[in-house]
Structure formats: structure tokens, C-alpha cells
Design an enzyme around this catalytic site. Structure first.
Site, PDB file in Angstrom:
ATOM      1  CD  GLU A   1      63.675  68.181  33.561  1.00 45.76           C
ATOM      2  OE1 GLU A   1      64.166  68.314  32.431  1.00 45.76           O
ATOM      3  OE2 GLU A   1      63.157  69.114  34.212  1.00 45.76           O
TER       4      GLU A   1
ATOM      5  CB  CYS B   1      63.968  68.514  29.533  1.00 44.81           C
ATOM      6  SG  CYS B   1      65.214  69.458  30.412  1.00 44.81           S
TER       7      CYS B   1
ATOM      8  CE  LYS C   1      79.828  69.991  41.007  1.00 44.61           C
ATOM      9  NZ  LYS C   1      80.128  69.803  39.564  1.00 44.61           N
TER      10      LYS C   1
ATOM     11  CB  SER D   1      72.628  61.748  32.801  1.00 46.18           C
ATOM     12  OG  SER D   1      73.379  61.546  33.995  1.00 46.18           O
ATOM     13  NE  ARG D   2      66.808  56.218  32.721  1.00 46.25           N
ATOM     14  CZ  ARG D   2      65.983  55.326  32.153  1.00 46.25           C
ATOM     15  NH1 ARG D   2      65.785  54.148  32.740  1.00 46.25           N
ATOM     16  NH2 ARG D   2      65.385  55.591  31.023  1.00 46.25           N
ATOM     17  CD  GLN D   3      76.441  57.053  34.803  1.00 47.44           C
ATOM     18  OE1 GLN D   3      76.509  57.604  33.707  1.00 47.44           O
ATOM     19  NE2 GLN D   3      77.434  56.324  35.290  1.00 47.44           N
ATOM     20  N   GLY D   4      73.229  60.225  36.611  1.00 52.03           N
ATOM     21  CA  GLY D   4      73.563  61.207  37.639  1.00 52.03           C
ATOM     22  C   GLY D   4      72.471  61.355  38.675  1.00 52.03           C
ATOM     23  N   GLY D   5      71.219  61.409  38.228  1.00 48.73           N
ATOM     24  CA  GLY D   5      70.108  61.567  39.160  1.00 48.73           C
ATOM     25  C   GLY D   5      69.976  60.381  40.101  1.00 48.73           C
TER      26      GLY D   5
ATOM     27  CD  GLU E   1      67.095  62.214  27.085  1.00 48.54           C
ATOM     28  OE1 GLU E   1      66.647  63.363  27.008  1.00 48.54           O
ATOM     29  OE2 GLU E   1      67.609  61.754  28.133  1.00 48.54           O
TER      30      GLU E   1
END
Length: 528
Positions: free
Chosen positions: A266, A303, A185, A243-247, A395
Site C-alpha cells: 500500500e 492512508c 521487520k 511510501s511508493r519508493q519503498g514499495g 501525495e
């Protein structure tokens, strides 16, 4: 190579019909006129996933030499794009030309490393426990183990690495090396770059006569394409950097499937740097300069960007702050990858600066009227305030860091214990600091995937020993790395064969050892 704005589904160029989008140049804050990219939908996901599923058994069964040669051909095709690729990536990311040339070298190097990994066959973990027909009280069957690929893998391109963590980046290279077809993607921040690399990969598939479903490239705005891809039953694993939200959103979809699948995400890390007393007393100025350079590298969009410093108050602390201040004050503002990333950075930095008990030590060179340009920032607080304010442990994706002044090592340990999982932890130490380091190390081993001494965490070597991973939330699974030869393990699973006739066994396990592998036989490592 002329860009068309099409998706690449198997061997075909497919025009997305779910809307259109232009690429964006963050340096000029304007859209790039040509081409206009067509956006895909769930039907395009279905087509790509069906092709990937059909390609899987054929691709994974190819000779290892063929798979390795395919990876090397991808590298050659990427290099053949020449300045066209670098120029387009520069336009879409705002990253310097030299940085992108280095990233291209890393991308090609990853592919070539995995070609070697495939050829040597160690990743198969061929293991044989021969039959023991006379064993008492019960005989033992003939048992043989090898690792096989999980199945088609979905890879999400990362915003901060348009080459090395994108279409032909580390996740794709590892999955293809494992024998798994890949559907990428494309990240919306580098659409043209993704098409160029995607076409190079598509050409490599065709050059080796591989099933067309070995690779596809999809384009989509918002979440529709990504969610449909993770939810599709053909997909057996996901590689994600963001991002944490996306992961976590992708992990939630993967866990809700009838057959849950692993998401190797990650996500977020502030990569703490611990300045121990002797190191500060001996070389505070050089540490400050080195830290500032690492913090500001690539506008802080790594990162492994060092976003937190913990230092014992005492000799050298003021010198470290001054050296860091002077270096960051002279650092030019740098263009960030997208307006959205820039806005989030600005908001996060302002929030930290407005926190009671936090002092703004420096705000870097003025960006003037340059769009999406980030100024480096440094904040200072004490351990009590840091521990009492959870938002300070979040972060800031950009060139900003917080320095936490601690009274002593005990307070430093207290802060370290409260940190979340990290990709890296760094110790700046002198010989006289070894006793303190021994007290810190057990904590850092629990918190981080890579521990450095007297260096800085930016710069991740692509090699056999590298670990680019760590406890949550730095990644979703601390057992694996997303960089280096070991990252292939994410896309493999063990299969045991009991009493199969030799002719039916995978070549890695046949008695004659036709692949010439080192194998574990009855508990002992055997040379071919």
C-alpha cells in the site's frame, strides 16, 4: 514488561550485532534513553527464515480451532500489556493517548475477526466436483479444491499505525489466519512498541505449543534487513505499508528472485473528494467543516487522508472555502510521527504553495517552537493549472489538500480521468446530483477501491465488506484488500486434488465433512 532492545527470533531474544539505535520521541525531538536496540543483519534474517520454513507445514496443518484460539490469545496478551503499551507508543509516535487506545482496540478487533474467519472455514473455499464415471464421451475424475497458505510471510511495520499496521496488525493477523508463519521487520519509528507487542505474540506462540518459527521480529536500520528478508527463498509473500519508493523497491527485489513472489504494497493515494452542485448549494458549510476535520485528523497521517477536492464553481463554493478556512485556521499544529516525515511534509507543502497559479487559502495555527509540528494547509487552483502541473497530483503526507475549481461537470470528469489509482473516492451529493453522480461513477470505479457518498474517507472499518486497496499506485495489486476479512486471500492459493483417497484429502474436502463446512458440491452450495 521490561524492554531489552533485543530482536525476537523464534523463541529466543537475540541481541543484534550490526550496530545500535535508540528510539525517538518526536514530541521532544530527542532520543529515548532506554533501552538501546541492537540491529540485526543478514545472518539474523537467515535464522528467522529457516525457523519459519521449518514451522510452516506443522502450523498450517493444525486444527482450525487451534489456529483461531492462537489469534485470540495474541489479542489477550496485547490487552494485558495495559498502559505500558499505550505510554510507550505515545512516546515514540507523538499520537494522542485516545487515538492509540482506539488503535489498540482495532488491532485486537482484527485478531478476533480473523479468529471467527478461521473457525467458520469459508476462506478454504472447499469445492467438490464428484467423479462421473459414466459420462460420455469421457468420464470425469473426482476433483476437489481447497485453499492453502502460500508460505512464510514478511511484514513491514508501518510508521503511521504503530499498532494496527505493525507487529500484530492487519497483515500479520491475516497471514497467521491463513496458516502462514510471519517475520516482522519492526519500523524504526516505534522500536519499543514493536518489542512489547512482539513479546506478547511470542508468548502466545509458546502458550499454544506452536513451532517457534511461527513468529519472529527483526530490527534493522536502513535497507539491509528488509532487502535480505524479501530476497530470502523461504519468504513467499510480503505485506508493506509505506511510501511508493519503498514499495516499488521491495517489488523490484521480489520480481528479481529466482522464484518471484507477490508484494502487497500500500503506497500512495490522494483520495479525491467530489463536491457536486446541489450538495454545495444545500450544505456547503457543513461539508467544509467535515472535510477540515477529516483532513487534519491525526496530523493528516492516514492512508485515506482526503488530499484533493474537486468542486464546480457556483453557489456554495465560496461558503465551502470559508468554512474550511475557518476550521483549519483554528486547528492546532500537531506533532508528526518522525522528523523525516515532518521535513518531507514541509517541503511538499511549500512546493505546492510556490506553484504559479496556486493560491494558499489557509495555513493553520502556528506551531510555535514545538518540534515536528505540522500546520494544516489548503491550496486552491483551477482545473487547467491542475491538469498542466503533474506535481500537484502527488501525495502530501500530512494535513494539506488542494481544492480544484472546475467550470462544470465535464471539466470535473476530465480531471478525474487524469488521476492515478486511489484507495478512496468520495462523492458529496444531493438528490438533484444523482444524474451527475451516474456520469462520475464509471470513472471512479476504475480509479478507486472504495467509493463513499456524503461521508469522509478517514476511518476504515474492519469487517467483511471493506476494501482498503485500489489501482496502482495506491497499491501494487488492485485485486486485494489489506483490511477486513477478505485480506486473508492475499496469502492463500488454490490446490486441486484429483482422485485422492478420502483418507489423504484435507479435512475440508473429506466426504464426511468433519469440519462441518458449507461446501460447493457439483456447482451447488451445500449445507453441512
Amino acid at each position: 514488561m521490561t524492554l531489552t532492545g533485543d530482536m525476537l527470533i523464534g523463541a529466543s531474544a537475540v541481541r543484534g550485532s550490526a550496530g545500535t539505535q535508540r528510539a525517538f520521541n518526536p514530541s521532544t525531538n530527542a532520543e529515548i534513553a532506554e533501552p538501546i536496540f541492537g540491529l540485526g543483519d543478514a545472518a539474523d534474517v537467515e535464522r528467522a527464515a529457516t525457523l519459519a520454513a521449518a514451522a510452516f507445514d506443522t502450523y498450517r496443518s493444525l486444527p482450525l480451532a487451534t489456529r483461531a484460539a492462537f489469534l485470540e490469545t495474541i489479542a489477550e496478551k496485547i490487552l494485558a500489556l495495559g498502559d505500558t503499551l499505550i505510554t510507550r507508543a505515545h512516546e515514540e509516535s507523538g499520537l494522542p493517548i485516545a487515538r492509540l487506545q482506539g488503535e489498540r482496540g482495532r488491532t485486537v478487533g482484527q485478531l478476533r475477526l480473523f479468529a471467527k474467519v478461521v473457525r467458520d472455514g469459508h476462506f478454504l473455499k472447499a469445492t467438490i466436483d464428484p467423479a462421473q464415471s459414466r459420462r460420455q464421451p469421457l468420464p470425469r475424475a473426482d476433483l476437489r479444491l481447497a485453499k492453502l497458505p502460500l508460505g512464510p510471510v514478511a511484514v513491514f511495520g508501518a510508521s503511521n499505525f504503530p499498532l494496527a499496521f505493525s507487529v500484530a496488525g492487519g497483515d500479520t493477523a491475516a497471514a497467521l489466519a491463513a496458516g502462514a508463519p510471519v517475520i516482522v521487520k519492526a519500523h524504526s519509528a516505534h522500536l519499543g512498541t514493536s518489542e512489547l507487542v512482539g513479546r506478547a505474540l511470542q508468548q502466545a506462540v509458546q502458550a499454544h505449543g506452536l513451532p517457534e518459527g511461527v513468529f519472529s521480529l527483526l530490527i534493522g536500520a536502513g535497507r539491509q534487513i528488509g532487502e535480505a528478508l524479501v530476497a530470502h527463498p523461504a519468504i513467499q509473500a510480503v505485506g508493506f505499508t509505506g511510501s511508493r519508493q519503498g514499495g516499488l523497491a521491495l517489488q523490484k527485489i521480489a520480481n528479481a528472485r529466482h522464484q518471484p513472489i507477490p508484494v502487497y504494497a500500500e503506497m500512495s493515494s490522494i483520495n479525491p473528494v467530489f463536491l457536486l452542485p446541489a450538495a454545495l448549494a444545500e450544505r456547503a458549510e457543513s461539508i467544509g467543516k467535515g472535510f477540515a476535520a477529516s483532513l487534519a485528523l491525526g496530523a493528516g497521517q492516514f492512508c485515506t487522508n482526503p488530499g484533493l477536492v474537486l468542486a464546480c464553481d457556483g453557489p456554495g463554493f465560496a461558503s465551502f472555502l470559508k468554512a474550511t478556512h475557518d476550521a483549519l485556521a483554528a486547528t492546532p499544529a500537531q506533532t508528526m510521527l518522525t522528523p523525516g516525515i515532518h521535513a518531507v511534509y514541509q517541503t511538499g507543502a511549500q512546493k505546492v504553495g510556490a506553484t504559479p497559479g496556486v493560491e494558499t487559502a489557509v495555513f493553520g495555527a502556528d506551531a510555535g517552537d514545538r518540534p515536528n509540528a505540522a500546520q494544516a494547509a489548503l491550496y486552491v487552483t483551477d482545473a487547467a493549472r491542475f491538469l498542466a502541473t503533474p506535481t500537484l497530483r502527488e501525495e502530501m503526507f500530512g494535513p494539506a489538500a488542494i481544492v480544484v475549481r472546475t467550470r462544470d461537470l465535464q471539466e470535473m470528469l476530465q480531471v478525474a480521468e487524469q488521476l492515478e489509482g486511489q484507495l478512496t473516492a468520495t462523492l458529496q451529493l444531493g438528490t438533484a446530483d444523482h444524474a451527475d453522480a451516474r456520469r462520475l461513477l464509471p470513472v471512479l470505479e476504475r480509479k478507486a477501491g472504495r467509493i463513499l457518498v456524503n461521508g469522509f474517507p478517514t476511518g476504515v472499518e474492519v469487517c467483511h465488506a471493506m476494501v482498503h486497496g485500489g489501482p496502482f499506485p495506491s497499491t501494487s495489486n488492485a485485486m486485494f484488500t489489506s483490511v477486513g476479512a477478505e485480506s486473508i486471500e492475499r496469502f492463500l492459493r488454490p490446490v486441486c486434488y484429483q482422485d485422492l483417497p478420502d483418507a489423504l484429502l484435507p479435512a475440508a474436502l473429506q466426504q464426511a465433512n468433519p469440519l462441518g463446512l458449507w461446501r460447493m458440491v457439483d456447482g451447488a452450495l451445500r449445507q453441512p
